[in-house]
Design a protein around this motif. Structure first.
Motif, PDB file in Angstrom:
ATOM      1  N   TRP A 147       1.850   7.536   4.595  1.00 58.56           N
ATOM      2  CA  TRP A 147       0.749   8.162   4.722  1.00 58.56           C
ATOM      3  C   TRP A 147       0.898   9.476   5.429  1.00 58.56           C
ATOM      4  CZ3 TRP A 147      -2.993   8.731   1.574  1.00 58.56           C
ATOM      5  CH2 TRP A 147      -4.186   9.444   1.844  1.00 58.56           C
ATOM      6  N   VAL A 161      -7.239   1.566  -2.799  1.00 54.93           N
ATOM      7  CA  VAL A 161      -7.017   2.786  -2.150  1.00 54.93           C
ATOM      8  C   VAL A 161      -7.523   3.945  -2.930  1.00 54.93           C
ATOM      9  CG1 VAL A 161      -5.201   4.532  -1.719  1.00 54.93           C
ATOM     10  CG2 VAL A 161      -4.819   2.090  -1.232  1.00 54.93           C
ATOM     11  N   GLU A 162      -7.505   4.142  -4.149  1.00 55.90           N
ATOM     12  CA  GLU A 162      -7.975   5.183  -4.831  1.00 55.90           C
ATOM     13  C   GLU A 162      -9.674   5.166  -4.885  1.00 55.90           C
ATOM     14  OE1 GLU A 162      -6.159   5.598  -8.713  1.00 55.90           O
ATOM     15  OE2 GLU A 162      -4.288   5.893  -7.911  1.00 55.90           O
ATOM     16  N   ARG A 220      -3.830  -0.452  -5.514  1.00 50.99           N
ATOM     17  CA  ARG A 220      -4.171   0.782  -5.886  1.00 50.99           C
ATOM     18  C   ARG A 220      -5.690   1.146  -6.174  1.00 50.99           C
ATOM     19  NH1 ARG A 220      -0.644   3.865  -8.083  1.00 50.99           N
ATOM     20  NH2 ARG A 220       0.890   2.226  -8.747  1.00 50.99           N
ATOM     21  N   LEU A 261       0.943  -1.063   0.052  1.00 52.93           N
ATOM     22  CA  LEU A 261       0.025  -0.090  -0.043  1.00 52.93           C
ATOM     23  C   LEU A 261       0.947   1.092  -0.013  1.00 52.93           C
ATOM     24  CD1 LEU A 261      -2.636  -1.224   2.371  1.00 52.93           C
ATOM     25  CD2 LEU A 261      -3.037  -0.531  -0.079  1.00 52.93           C
ATOM     26  N   PHE A 309      -8.638   3.366   7.410  1.00 48.05           N
ATOM     27  CA  PHE A 309      -8.043   2.553   6.536  1.00 48.05           C
ATOM     28  C   PHE A 309      -6.610   2.185   7.080  1.00 48.05           C
ATOM     29  CE2 PHE A 309      -6.268   1.031   2.656  1.00 48.05           C
ATOM     30  CZ  PHE A 309      -7.127   0.591   1.763  1.00 48.05           C
ATOM     31  N   VAL A 310      -5.798   3.177   7.189  1.00 43.98           N
ATOM     32  CA  VAL A 310      -4.343   3.215   7.374  1.00 43.98           C
ATOM     33  C   VAL A 310      -4.279   2.540   8.703  1.00 43.98           C
ATOM     34  CG1 VAL A 310      -2.198   4.520   7.328  1.00 43.98           C
ATOM     35  CG2 VAL A 310      -3.769   5.096   5.934  1.00 43.98           C
ATOM     36  N   PHE A 315      -9.165   8.974   6.163  1.00 47.94           N
ATOM     37  CA  PHE A 315      -8.680   7.581   5.824  1.00 47.94           C
ATOM     38  C   PHE A 315      -7.411   7.093   6.606  1.00 47.94           C
ATOM     39  CE2 PHE A 315      -5.458   5.753   2.692  1.00 47.94           C
ATOM     40  CZ  PHE A 315      -6.246   4.950   1.692  1.00 47.94           C
ATOM     41  N   GLN A 369     -11.361   4.242  -2.204  1.00 52.59           N
ATOM     42  CA  GLN A 369     -11.888   4.700  -1.026  1.00 52.59           C
ATOM     43  C   GLN A 369     -11.889   6.393  -0.919  1.00 52.59           C
ATOM     44  OE1 GLN A 369     -12.485   3.643   2.358  1.00 52.59           O
ATOM     45  NE2 GLN A 369     -13.039   1.829   1.281  1.00 52.59           N
TER      46      GLN A 369
END
Length: 312
Positions: free
Chosen positions: A87, A176-177, A173, A19, A116-117, A112, A179
């Motif tokens: 991030w 992530v994109e 990818r 990621l 997510f992270v 995020f 989200q």
């Protein structure tokens, strides 16, 4: 100096460096990903970013590992993985690269990070077990799914690990994109919903110009009086409830019990509304063929809800 190499470790890969690579390759599309443990490559240099390897964390030198004894921690004491570090330092530039409006940048960056992270960070450090998602879902968490793309144990091809990493990078990818796009869209929707709430005034029904996320704006506005939402849906119109809680299914008010599971003529007869087409058996959404019909259904639903609650 231009970044020419993105350096992470060779061998089996995990979600955090995969990621991290999503973020860094967006910012440095011409840079080569180099998966190695060679001492010369994992020594900081102005033309490279090193992550998840190197036993050091130093933003000024462009190295972001978290396996060392004095591993970096968040302000609340929770551990970073390489993804969290990348991030933290590059997430805002990544959002700008995705054309997220500057006014939304900090909010989306923080959202995020927390949603997510952080879970990826905790899972990578053993501070969160996949089983905490529930026994049936433990193998379906994002880190586990990404790591399932590693080569099988008896694939001895020299290029197997790097090829699997490259394939997994495309998939990571996409997650992530997607989200980020959803979070940016939610921010855009909030402004439209707030305007619609003002238009609704003291009414019980919120009319929106199209289907969009609305609950968070309704809660933020303190619009506790609203019971239902209507909006166009293709050539039809939809009437939906408003959930009491973000994670639950209980509605502020259910659609009339007499409508549950009915369609077309049967629903028209039960509701008395020409053009009524469908009501879910769970009584949280109904569909009609026109705005006039859906507003009539909404009015009936409000009357019944008020009668049940004694607020009419």
């Amino acid at each position: 100096m231009q970044i020419t190499h993105l350096v992470t470790h060779s061998g089996g890969f995990h979600a955090d460096e995969l990621l991290s690579s999503v973020i860094l390759t967006r910012l440095h599309p011409e840079a080569e990903i180099l998966r190695t443990r060679d001492a010369a490559w994992i020594t900081p240099g102005a033309d490279k970013i090193i992550y998840d390897v190197g036993r050091a964390y130093d933003h000024a030198q462009g190295i972001y590992d978290h396996h060392q004894k004095d591993a970096p921690l968040r302000d609340d004491g929770q551990p970073f993985s390489s993804f969290g570090l990348i991030w933290k330092h590059y997430g805002r530039d990544y959002l700008r690269a995705l054309e997220v409006p500057e006014a939304d940048l900090e909010g989306i960056h923080a959202s995020f990070d927390s949603g997510f992270v952080l879970p990826v960070d905790l899972m990578d450090n053993g501070a969160l077990s996949p089983s905490e998602a529930g026994p049936m879902l433990s193998d379906l968490t994002l880190p586990m799914l990404l790591e399932s793309l590693k080569p099988v144990y008896d694939d001895k091809a020299p290029e197997a690990e790097d090829m699997a990493f490259a394939d997994a990078l495309h998939i990571a990818r996409a997650f992530v994109e997607a989200q980020i796009r959803r979070k940016a869209a939610k921010r855009r929707a909030e402004a439209q919903v707030m305007a619609a709430i003002k238009t609704a005034g003291a009414g019980r029904v919120l009319e929106l110009p199209q289907g969009m996320p609305f609950r968070s704006a309704v809660v933020a506005a303190g619009a506790d009086h609203l019971l239902f939402v209507v909006h166009p849906r293709g050539e039809d119109w939809a009437l939906t409830g408003i959930r009491k809680n973000a994670d639950g299914f209980e509605q502020r008010a259910d659609l009339p019990a007499a409508w549950a599971g009915l369609t077309d003529a049967a629903l028209e007869e039960a509701s008395g509304v020409a053009g009524a087409k469908f009501c879910h058996n769970g009584r949280f959404i109904a569909v009609a063929g026109s705005r006039e019909a859906i507003l009539a259904m909404a009015d009936l639903a409000v009357r019944e809800a008020e009668a049940v609650s004694g607020t009419a």
